[in-house]
Motif scaffolding. Structure first.
Motif, short mmCIF file in Angstrom:
data_model
loop_
_atom_site.label_atom_id
_atom_site.label_comp_id
_atom_site.label_asym_id
_atom_site.label_seq_id
_atom_site.Cartn_x
_atom_site.Cartn_y
_atom_site.Cartn_z
N PHE A 34 0.84 -1.20 0.00
CA PHE A 34 0.00 0.00 0.00
C PHE A 34 0.87 1.26 0.00
CE2 PHE A 34 -2.54 3.26 2.25
CZ PHE A 34 -3.62 3.33 1.38
N VAL A 35 1.93 1.25 0.78
CA VAL A 35 2.86 2.39 0.81
C VAL A 35 3.54 2.55 -0.54
CG1 VAL A 35 5.01 3.24 1.84
CG2 VAL A 35 3.19 2.34 3.31
N ILE A 36 3.97 1.44 -1.14
CA ILE A 36 4.59 1.50 -2.47
C ILE A 36 3.61 2.08 -3.49
CG2 ILE A 36 5.44 0.07 -4.39
CD1 ILE A 36 6.67 -1.77 -2.18
N ALA A 37 2.36 1.66 -3.41
CA ALA A 37 1.34 2.19 -4.32
C ALA A 37 1.18 3.69 -4.12
CB ALA A 37 0.01 1.47 -4.11
N GLY A 38 1.18 4.14 -2.88
CA GLY A 38 1.06 5.57 -2.59
C GLY A 38 2.24 6.36 -3.13
N ILE A 39 3.44 5.84 -2.94
CA ILE A 39 4.64 6.50 -3.46
C ILE A 39 4.59 6.55 -4.98
CG2 ILE A 39 7.15 6.29 -3.70
CD1 ILE A 39 7.11 5.14 -0.77
N SER A 40 4.14 5.46 -5.60
CA SER A 40 4.07 5.44 -7.07
C SER A 40 3.05 6.45 -7.58
CB SER A 40 3.75 4.03 -7.58
OG SER A 40 2.37 3.72 -7.42
N ASP A 41 1.98 6.66 -6.82
CA ASP A 41 0.97 7.65 -7.22
C ASP A 41 1.57 9.05 -7.22
OD1 ASP A 41 -1.48 8.75 -7.96
OD2 ASP A 41 -2.23 8.80 -5.91
N ALA A 42 2.32 9.36 -6.18
CA ALA A 42 2.98 10.67 -6.11
C ALA A 42 4.03 10.80 -7.21
CB ALA A 42 3.61 10.86 -4.74
N LEU A 43 4.81 9.74 -7.41
CA LEU A 43 5.90 9.76 -8.39
C LEU A 43 5.39 9.95 -9.81
CD1 LEU A 43 8.93 9.48 -8.90
CD2 LEU A 43 8.58 7.00 -9.07
N ASP A 44 4.34 9.23 -10.19
CA ASP A 44 3.86 9.37 -11.58
C ASP A 44 3.33 10.78 -11.83
OD1 ASP A 44 1.19 9.37 -10.65
OD2 ASP A 44 0.78 7.36 -11.35
N GLY A 45 2.70 11.37 -10.83
CA GLY A 45 2.20 12.74 -10.98
C GLY A 45 3.32 13.75 -11.11
N ILE A 46 4.35 13.59 -10.28
CA ILE A 46 5.50 14.51 -10.34
C ILE A 46 6.19 14.40 -11.70
CG2 ILE A 46 7.82 14.90 -9.42
CD1 ILE A 46 6.64 14.06 -6.64
N LEU A 47 6.44 13.18 -12.15
CA LEU A 47 7.11 12.99 -13.44
C LEU A 47 6.27 13.57 -14.59
CD1 LEU A 47 8.47 9.35 -13.06
CD2 LEU A 47 9.80 11.46 -13.11
N ALA A 48 4.97 13.32 -14.55
CA ALA A 48 4.10 13.80 -15.63
C ALA A 48 4.11 15.33 -15.71
CB ALA A 48 2.68 13.29 -15.44
N ARG A 49 4.01 15.99 -14.56
CA ARG A 49 3.96 17.46 -14.55
C ARG A 49 5.33 18.08 -14.78
NH1 ARG A 49 0.40 16.04 -10.62
NH2 ARG A 49 1.95 16.21 -8.96
#
Length: 176
Positions: A34-49
């Motif tokens: 769950f923590v990995i999923a949360g980090i990946s959610d933040a990471l994909d958004g940062i990379l995209a923007r």
């Protein structure tokens, strides 16, 4: 395929793994995923923007991955008796209401673009924090005490508030 989209797809792949860990009461693994999923959610958004990798596909995949994770975790936690069924019904009903409203708008040739309201963002944050609290307390054998009831109450109130906000928005849109 952009890197943020691949990360989002990875988050979707984590969903059945988290569910499997919860069903088998492997709480530490469930919490870690769950923590990995949360980090990946933040990471994909940062990379995209930050690096201009936003895409139309990512705009659809990201909220699908987020909802798949939260809804699946809530349903599974209720199935194993860790959270109350009424809370899951409330969380799932809100999401079904929103999806149904968007589909009905398309069918009636009044397409609707849904943007998150502040109450909706707060609701999502409360849902994620409560899931983390439940999974973390089970993973580490810690009694969350009154934080559990407060988290449950916050999720319920914010879910109802979000439902009301979206319903009012949709009704105004359809009446226009």
């Amino acid at each position: 395929m952009t890197l943020p989209n691949l990360i989002t797809i990875g988050r979707l792949i984590l969903v059945p793994l988290v569910i499997l860990m919860i069903v088998n009461q492997r709480w530490q693994a469930a919490f870690a995923l769950f923590v990995i999923a949360g980090i990946s959610d933040a990471l994909d958004g940062i990379l995209a923007r930050r690096f201009g990798m936003a895409s139309e596909l990512g705009g659809y995949l990201d909220p699908i991955a987020d909802k798949a994770l939260i809804v699946s975790i809530y349903i599974t936690l209720a199935m194993v008796g860790v959270i109350p069924v009424w809370l899951v019904i409330l969380v799932v009903s809100r999401d079904l209401m929103i999806v149904s409203a968007v589909i009905l708008s398309w069918v009636m040739a009044k397409p609707l673009v849904m943007a998150p309201f502040l109450v909706s963002k707060l609701n999502t944050a409360a849902q994620v924090i409560f899931a983390a609290l439940v999974l973390g307390s089970a993973a580490f054998g810690v009694d969350p005490g009154p934080a559990r009831e407060l988290g449950q109450l916050a999720v319920a109130i914010l879910t109802l508030g979000s439902m009301a906000a979206y319903l009012a928005f949709w009704l105004r849109h359809m009446a226009a």
